[in-house]
Design a protein around this motif. Structure first.
Motif, mmCIF file in Angstrom:
data_model
loop_
_atom_site.group_PDB
_atom_site.id
_atom_site.type_symbol
_atom_site.label_atom_id
_atom_site.label_comp_id
_atom_site.label_asym_id
_atom_site.label_seq_id
_atom_site.Cartn_x
_atom_site.Cartn_y
_atom_site.Cartn_z
ATOM 1 N N PHE A 169 69.627 59.798 -39.497
ATOM 2 C CA PHE A 169 68.200 59.506 -39.292
ATOM 3 C C PHE A 169 68.031 58.648 -38.041
ATOM 4 O O PHE A 169 68.975 58.019 -37.551
ATOM 5 C CB PHE A 169 67.630 58.753 -40.495
ATOM 6 N N ILE A 170 66.804 58.587 -37.563
ATOM 7 C CA ILE A 170 66.427 57.640 -36.516
ATOM 8 C C ILE A 170 64.967 57.264 -36.736
ATOM 9 O O ILE A 170 64.131 58.124 -37.035
ATOM 10 C CB ILE A 170 66.654 58.222 -35.105
ATOM 11 N N VAL A 171 64.681 55.967 -36.662
ATOM 12 C CA VAL A 171 63.336 55.432 -36.860
ATOM 13 C C VAL A 171 62.864 54.852 -35.534
ATOM 14 O O VAL A 171 63.531 53.989 -34.963
ATOM 15 C CB VAL A 171 63.321 54.343 -37.948
ATOM 16 N N ASN A 172 61.719 55.320 -35.049
ATOM 17 C CA ASN A 172 61.210 54.909 -33.746
ATOM 18 C C ASN A 172 59.851 54.236 -33.853
ATOM 19 O O ASN A 172 58.974 54.689 -34.598
ATOM 20 C CB ASN A 172 61.095 56.127 -32.820
ATOM 21 N N SER A 173 59.707 53.163 -33.102
ATOM 22 C CA SER A 173 58.425 52.480 -32.964
ATOM 23 C C SER A 173 57.829 52.837 -31.607
ATOM 24 O O SER A 173 58.559 53.000 -30.627
ATOM 25 C CB SER A 173 58.616 50.962 -33.052
ATOM 26 N N ILE A 174 56.497 52.943 -31.554
ATOM 27 C CA ILE A 174 55.836 53.295 -30.300
ATOM 28 C C ILE A 174 54.624 52.402 -30.086
ATOM 29 O O ILE A 174 53.809 52.218 -30.995
ATOM 30 C CB ILE A 174 55.407 54.774 -30.295
ATOM 31 N N ARG A 175 54.534 51.851 -28.889
ATOM 32 C CA ARG A 175 53.362 51.102 -28.445
ATOM 33 C C ARG A 175 53.000 51.567 -27.041
ATOM 34 O O ARG A 175 53.686 51.246 -26.082
ATOM 35 C CB ARG A 175 53.633 49.586 -28.467
ATOM 36 N N ARG A 176 51.948 52.361 -26.982
ATOM 37 C CA ARG A 176 51.507 52.965 -25.729
ATOM 38 C C ARG A 176 52.649 53.740 -25.084
ATOM 39 O O ARG A 176 53.098 54.737 -25.634
ATOM 40 C CB ARG A 176 50.917 51.904 -24.806
ATOM 41 N N GLU A 177 53.133 53.295 -23.938
ATOM 42 C CA GLU A 177 54.178 54.041 -23.227
ATOM 43 C C GLU A 177 55.565 53.453 -23.452
ATOM 44 O O GLU A 177 56.516 53.799 -22.756
ATOM 45 C CB GLU A 177 53.862 54.073 -21.724
ATOM 46 N N ARG A 178 55.687 52.572 -24.465
ATOM 47 C CA ARG A 178 56.980 51.964 -24.777
ATOM 48 C C ARG A 178 57.459 52.430 -26.141
ATOM 49 O O ARG A 178 56.677 52.555 -27.074
ATOM 50 C CB ARG A 178 56.868 50.432 -24.793
ATOM 51 N N GLY A 179 58.764 52.682 -26.220
ATOM 52 C CA GLY A 179 59.365 53.037 -27.492
ATOM 53 C C GLY A 179 60.478 52.072 -27.850
ATOM 54 O O GLY A 179 61.031 51.388 -26.979
ATOM 55 N N ILE A 224 65.384 61.241 -27.459
ATOM 56 C CA ILE A 224 65.019 60.962 -26.074
ATOM 57 C C ILE A 224 64.190 62.104 -25.490
ATOM 58 O O ILE A 224 63.167 61.875 -24.822
ATOM 59 C CB ILE A 224 66.280 60.696 -25.232
ATOM 60 N N ASN A 225 64.586 63.330 -25.753
ATOM 61 C CA ASN A 225 63.819 64.480 -25.258
ATOM 62 C C ASN A 225 62.412 64.500 -25.856
ATOM 63 O O ASN A 225 61.431 64.781 -25.162
ATOM 64 C CB ASN A 225 64.550 65.784 -25.580
ATOM 65 N N HIS A 226 62.340 64.197 -27.141
ATOM 66 C CA HIS A 226 61.032 64.168 -27.804
ATOM 67 C C HIS A 226 60.142 63.066 -27.222
ATOM 68 O O HIS A 226 58.960 63.305 -26.938
ATOM 69 C CB HIS A 226 61.220 63.941 -29.307
ATOM 70 N N LEU A 227 60.707 61.876 -27.028
ATOM 71 C CA LEU A 227 59.905 60.756 -26.523
ATOM 72 C C LEU A 227 59.489 60.978 -25.069
ATOM 73 O O LEU A 227 58.403 60.558 -24.656
ATOM 74 C CB LEU A 227 60.678 59.448 -26.685
ATOM 75 N N LYS A 228 60.352 61.610 -24.293
ATOM 76 C CA LYS A 228 59.953 61.981 -22.924
ATOM 77 C C LYS A 228 58.741 62.906 -22.957
ATOM 78 O O LYS A 228 57.792 62.738 -22.202
ATOM 79 C CB LYS A 228 61.114 62.660 -22.207
ATOM 80 N N TRP A 229 58.804 63.891 -23.845
ATOM 81 C CA TRP A 229 57.674 64.817 -24.010
ATOM 82 C C TRP A 229 56.411 64.074 -24.449
ATOM 83 O O TRP A 229 55.300 64.442 -24.041
ATOM 84 C CB TRP A 229 58.053 65.881 -25.036
ATOM 85 N N ARG A 230 56.573 63.018 -25.232
ATOM 86 C CA ARG A 230 55.434 62.207 -25.702
ATOM 87 C C ARG A 230 54.886 61.285 -24.614
ATOM 88 O O ARG A 230 53.862 60.645 -24.793
ATOM 89 C CB ARG A 230 55.861 61.365 -26.901
ATOM 90 N N ILE A 272 56.636 58.656 -23.279
ATOM 91 C CA ILE A 272 57.217 57.321 -23.370
ATOM 92 C C ILE A 272 58.056 57.055 -22.121
ATOM 93 O O ILE A 272 58.892 57.862 -21.737
ATOM 94 C CB ILE A 272 58.088 57.183 -24.641
ATOM 95 N N LYS A 273 57.837 55.893 -21.503
ATOM 96 C CA LYS A 273 58.491 55.599 -20.226
ATOM 97 C C LYS A 273 59.797 54.829 -20.376
ATOM 98 O O LYS A 273 60.674 54.928 -19.531
ATOM 99 C CB LYS A 273 57.529 54.829 -19.310
ATOM 100 N N ASN A 274 59.908 54.010 -21.424
ATOM 101 C CA ASN A 274 61.178 53.320 -21.639
ATOM 102 C C ASN A 274 61.425 53.132 -23.129
ATOM 103 O O ASN A 274 60.489 53.115 -23.930
ATOM 104 C CB ASN A 274 61.236 51.981 -20.889
ATOM 105 N N LEU A 276 67.855 48.509 -22.898
ATOM 106 C CA LEU A 276 66.720 49.303 -22.442
ATOM 107 C C LEU A 276 67.203 50.518 -21.672
ATOM 108 O O LEU A 276 68.159 50.445 -20.903
ATOM 109 C CB LEU A 276 65.827 48.439 -21.546
ATOM 110 N N LYS A 277 66.527 51.627 -21.888
ATOM 111 C CA LYS A 277 66.785 52.854 -21.124
ATOM 112 C C LYS A 277 65.469 53.362 -20.561
ATOM 113 O O LYS A 277 64.484 53.509 -21.287
ATOM 114 C CB LYS A 277 67.413 53.927 -22.015
ATOM 115 N N GLN A 278 65.425 53.597 -19.245
ATOM 116 C CA GLN A 278 64.256 54.164 -18.611
ATOM 117 C C GLN A 278 64.244 55.674 -18.882
ATOM 118 O O GLN A 278 65.224 56.359 -18.626
ATOM 119 C CB GLN A 278 64.263 53.898 -17.103
ATOM 120 N N LEU A 279 63.121 56.189 -19.384
ATOM 121 C CA LEU A 279 63.020 57.609 -19.701
ATOM 122 C C LEU A 279 62.277 58.373 -18.608
ATOM 123 O O LEU A 279 62.531 59.568 -18.414
ATOM 124 C CB LEU A 279 62.301 57.813 -21.033
ATOM 125 N N GLN A 280 61.365 57.697 -17.922
ATOM 126 C CA GLN A 280 60.592 58.373 -16.879
ATOM 127 C C GLN A 280 60.371 57.440 -15.688
ATOM 128 O O GLN A 280 60.460 56.257 -15.814
ATOM 129 C CB GLN A 280 59.235 58.824 -17.436
#
Length: 280
Positions: A64-74, A99-105, A107-109, A276-280
């Protein structure tokens, strides 16, 4: 082998909580969620059920993986794989999918925390492009009332603390995810919110008790003397609860709270790396 990926919206929460607890039982810091505590964590930390996933093989959950999102941050709140699947590449697959899903969403980092002594997990995230931004420390104190301070206290609403925390952030404080003003606001009903004042300082204290009855500090904030604010907070907690131990989780090393805790006798017992990992 047949694989299925479900979002947490599609997976029974009771089964998910049991899966997480089973996976984490042999980790350095075990997780012991129940449905209510998970739902409270989800609200407080902005966990997005539609952007979190359970991975199944032949209809059996294996990770599993649980992700939190706030605007352009994950932020990865939690991630795990059942013991028999460790070392098979499943963790890499889970992270790549996320990571692929969040990029599509959009999310920048993406950030996370990993225990510094957990070399295997640290190397895994580092190999996948995450870099250390700072250390976060679990700190503890056995409080003793050596000095009697004259102070006043008032129970306040979370929105009051939210506004004070926002002002501190605007003035340069860089809280970690769990201490961001919005986190404190969303935790409404879970912790105690107190305003503490003396003739020299004015600030807030957010605190609670765990299931074993131990006292913990969620956050402290002031625009004046941080050392005095911590000292007053400790005295308030000792007098109010008669606690023998106070803990503070994940205190950033570049936060004014960290040095003030050290100056008041708190000791570091566990260190996490914020990454931290930059996604975009």
């Amino acid at each position: 082998m047949e694989e299925k990926i479900l979002t947490l919206n599609e997976f029974p929460i009771v089964d998910f909580v049991n899966l997480v607890n089973r996976i984490f039982q042999d980790y350095t810091v075990p997780v012991n969620w129940n449905v209510i505590s998970f739902q409270m964590d989800a609200r407080e930390n902005s966990i997005s059920l539609k952007d979190s996933f359970v991975f199944l093989k032949k209809d059996t959950p294996v990770g599993f993986i649980v992700n939190s999102i706030r605007r352009e941050r994950g932020r990865i709140d939690a991630m795990g794989v059942v013991e028999k699947e460790r070392g098979t590449g499943l963790a890499v697959h889970i992270l790549a999918h996320t990571i692929n899903h969040l990029k599509w969403r959009g999310i920048k980092n993406l950030s996370l925390e990993v225990i510094k002594e957990d070399k295997r997990a640290f190397r895994f995230y580092e190999k996948n492009g995450f870099r250390i931004t700072r250390n976060l420390h679990l700190m503890v104190l056995q409080p003793v009332l050596e000095e009697k301070l004259d102070y006043n206290y008032f129970k306040v609403e979370p929105r009051y603390v939210y506004s004070q925390a926002l002002e501190l952030e605007f003035s340069g404080r860089k809280p970690n995810w769990q201490r961001e003003p919005i986190t404190l606001l969303l935790s409404n009903g879970r912790y105690n919110f107190v305003r503490l004042t003396t003739n020299k300082i004015n600030g807030y204290l957010v605190w609670g008790k765990n299931s074993e009855g131990n006292v913990f500090i969620v956050d402290i904030g002031t625009k004046e003397n941080w050392d005095d604010m911590v000292k007053v907070s400790v005295q308030y907690l000792k007098k109010s609860t008669n606690c023998n131990l106070i803990s503070v989780t994940a205190v950033p090393e570049n936060d004014p709270l960290y040095n003030s805790l050290l100056n008041n006798g708190f000791k570091v017992v566990l260190t996490q790396c914020e990454m931290l990992k930059q996604l975009q």
